[in-house]
Design an enzyme around this catalytic site. Structure first.
Site, short mmCIF file in Angstrom:
data_model
loop_
_atom_site.label_atom_id
_atom_site.label_comp_id
_atom_site.label_asym_id
_atom_site.label_seq_id
_atom_site.Cartn_x
_atom_site.Cartn_y
_atom_site.Cartn_z
N ASP A 81 0.73 -1.09 -0.04
CA ASP A 81 0.09 0.17 0.19
C ASP A 81 0.74 1.29 0.11
OD1 ASP A 81 0.78 -0.69 2.72
OD2 ASP A 81 -0.75 0.87 3.44
N ASP A 142 7.91 4.38 -1.59
CA ASP A 142 7.49 3.57 -0.18
C ASP A 142 6.13 2.87 -0.53
OD1 ASP A 142 6.74 3.13 2.37
OD2 ASP A 142 6.54 5.30 2.90
N GLU A 176 0.08 -1.28 5.57
CA GLU A 176 1.19 -0.98 6.22
C GLU A 176 0.91 0.46 6.93
OE1 GLU A 176 5.10 1.19 7.62
OE2 GLU A 176 3.72 1.66 6.08
N GLU A 177 0.54 1.52 5.92
CA GLU A 177 0.22 2.89 6.26
C GLU A 177 -0.65 3.15 7.20
OE1 GLU A 177 2.51 4.93 5.29
OE2 GLU A 177 3.68 4.12 3.52
N ASP A 199 12.19 -1.40 3.79
CA ASP A 199 11.41 -0.24 4.14
C ASP A 199 12.01 1.08 4.37
OD1 ASP A 199 8.70 1.11 3.71
OD2 ASP A 199 7.73 0.12 5.67
N HIS A 381 5.78 9.92 0.75
CA HIS A 381 4.54 10.22 1.01
C HIS A 381 4.03 11.52 0.57
CE1 HIS A 381 3.99 7.65 4.92
NE2 HIS A 381 4.73 7.15 3.93
ZN ZN Z 1 6.77 2.19 4.18
#
Ligand code: ZN
Length: 411
Positions: A81, A142, A176-177, A199, A381
């Site tokens: 994700d 990411d 994960e986010e 990561d 992000h």
């Molecule tokens: Zn990540």
């Protein structure tokens, strides 16, 4: 190897896998399942064994051992994700070969420029192949760079059966986010002794220490009366909330802290005279200081109750995750191996505490010690996210080197 990494990251980036914390299902969004199914096909196609996807979209696969030695089973993990902060729809990755070190115009029309003035590390990538966004979305390096690196490392090991390694497991996980990645991760089915999340950020990053985290919702109840006749009757819940916040140490906030300094972070305020809600997160690397931060919340709540009555305030607080250091330290050799793998490739390991958490934090507490390794990306992000393909190649080689080191050190 570089072109393969570019192709993989571009392919994965084009699937919109933004997670959504308001949706209860796992995965929270259908795009994640779409990518997970693509990865299942690809894992089979490169020749991995035991390729599975469970009902929650967790993908797992095995690379069998090429040695008779008794080597611990090692896992490599990445999440499918992308962040909730910025759109991951219609990602259009740009490739810049032999970067000249100057500012990069990501989008001429919208005047989006990736500049050294804002991002001082940029000129350091002179000569690298970079992948950037087109200025309208995030890139999703990411953590799709991590997926590309793991996939490429496995493919390399399959094509080079002369390289000796133990059994390797890989996992690609959802959500994960939004902090839910580890919740439905089946540690037993994974069956690894140690694992690494791929990561991290820039070259050399190696992390085994993160915050302890708690979340708190504080509700204040007032009493609204016409202001003209309010004397000795009105209780303004917003003012009680302000009093609560004023009792916290002012300098222990994200904007005043760094390194191993913890904080109280006021996330949101919603309120009127009758009802006010404050939302906080509490963070500290040190477990005692973390417990003290929570105790302070309880104390202040008691003080407010003493002054304004039992019903004036409600505190709901729960722990989110703990510092994985406690679980990694007894098996520090797994950090040493990652560090040695980097040094063999002339990469200087950069070991520092994470001011946040990774999936590895919760997974370590589920019994699988899981430090975090760099992928090569920057500015996650957002629209300024980019990654050095040269450093992706290095991350891929670190995976291969870790696999080799476990075999070399086994009996
Ligand atoms: Zn990540």
């Amino acid at each position: 190897m570089k072109q393969t990494l570019i192709d993989r990251l571009s392919t994965y980036a084009k699937v919109d896998t933004q997670s959504n914390e308001d949706i209860e299902t796992t995965p929270s969004t259908s795009g994640q399942l779409e990518l997970a199914n693509m990865l299942v096909k690809e894992l089979k196609q490169i020749g991995m064994d035991e390729v599975t996807i469970d009902e929650n979209g967790y993908v797992m696969a095995t690379l069998p051992a090429t040695t008779d030695k008794d080597v611990p089973v090692i896992g490599f993990m990445a999440h499918v994700d992308t962040a909730t902060d910025f759109t991951g729809k219609n990602v259009n990755p740009q490739v810049i070969e032999n970067f000249d070190g100057n500012d990069i115009t990501l989008n001429e029309k919208l005047d989006v420029v990736l500049s050294a003035a804002e991002f001082p590390e940029l000129p350091g990538y002179k000569g690298h192949t970079l992948m950037t966004t087109d200025g309208t979305t995030l890139l999703g390096a990411d953590n799709k760079a991590g997926i590309a690196e793991i996939m490429t490392a496995m493919e390399y090991l399959i094509q080079h059966p002369e390289i000796k390694h133990g059994k390797i497991r890989v996992a690609f996980t959802p959500d994960e986010e939004i902090g839910r990645g580890p919740h439905k991760f089946d540690v037993e089915a994974f069956g690894a002794t140690y694992a690494y999340t791929m990561d991290g950020g820039p070259l050399g990053e190696l992390e085994y220490e993160n915050f302890n985290g708690a979340q708190a919702k504080v509700t204040f109840n007032g009493n609204n009366v016409h202001p003209g006749t309010a004397k000795n009757k009105m209780v303004n819940s917003m003012k009680i909330a302000m009093e609560f916040h004023a009792k916290l140490p002012e300098d222990e906030a994200p904007e005043y802290t760094e390194g191993r300094e913890g904080f109280f972070h006021l996330l949101s305020i919603q309120g009127d005279v009758e009802l006010t809600k404050l939302q906080y997160i509490l963070r500290d690397h040190d477990r005692d200081k973390f417990e003290a931060k929570k105790a302070l919340f309880e104390e202040i709540t008691a003080e407010i109750k003493a002054e304004y009555g039992e019903k004036s305030i409600q505190l709901e607080m729960h722990d989110q995750y703990y510092n994985m250091r406690e679980k990694i330290e007894p098996v520090m050799e797994i950090v040493d191996i990652a560090s040695d793998a980097m040094k063999r490739l002339d990469i200087e390991p950069v070991i520092k505490p994470i001011r946040g958490a990774t999936d590895g934090s919760q997974i370590s507490y589920k019994g699988l010690p899981t430090p975090n390794v760099f992928t090569g990306g920057e500015n996650y992000h957002g629209k300024f996210e980019y990654i050095s393909v040269d450093n992706m190649e290095k991350a891929t080689k670190v995976i291969i080197e870790i696999a080799k080191l476990y075999e070399e050190q086994a009996k």
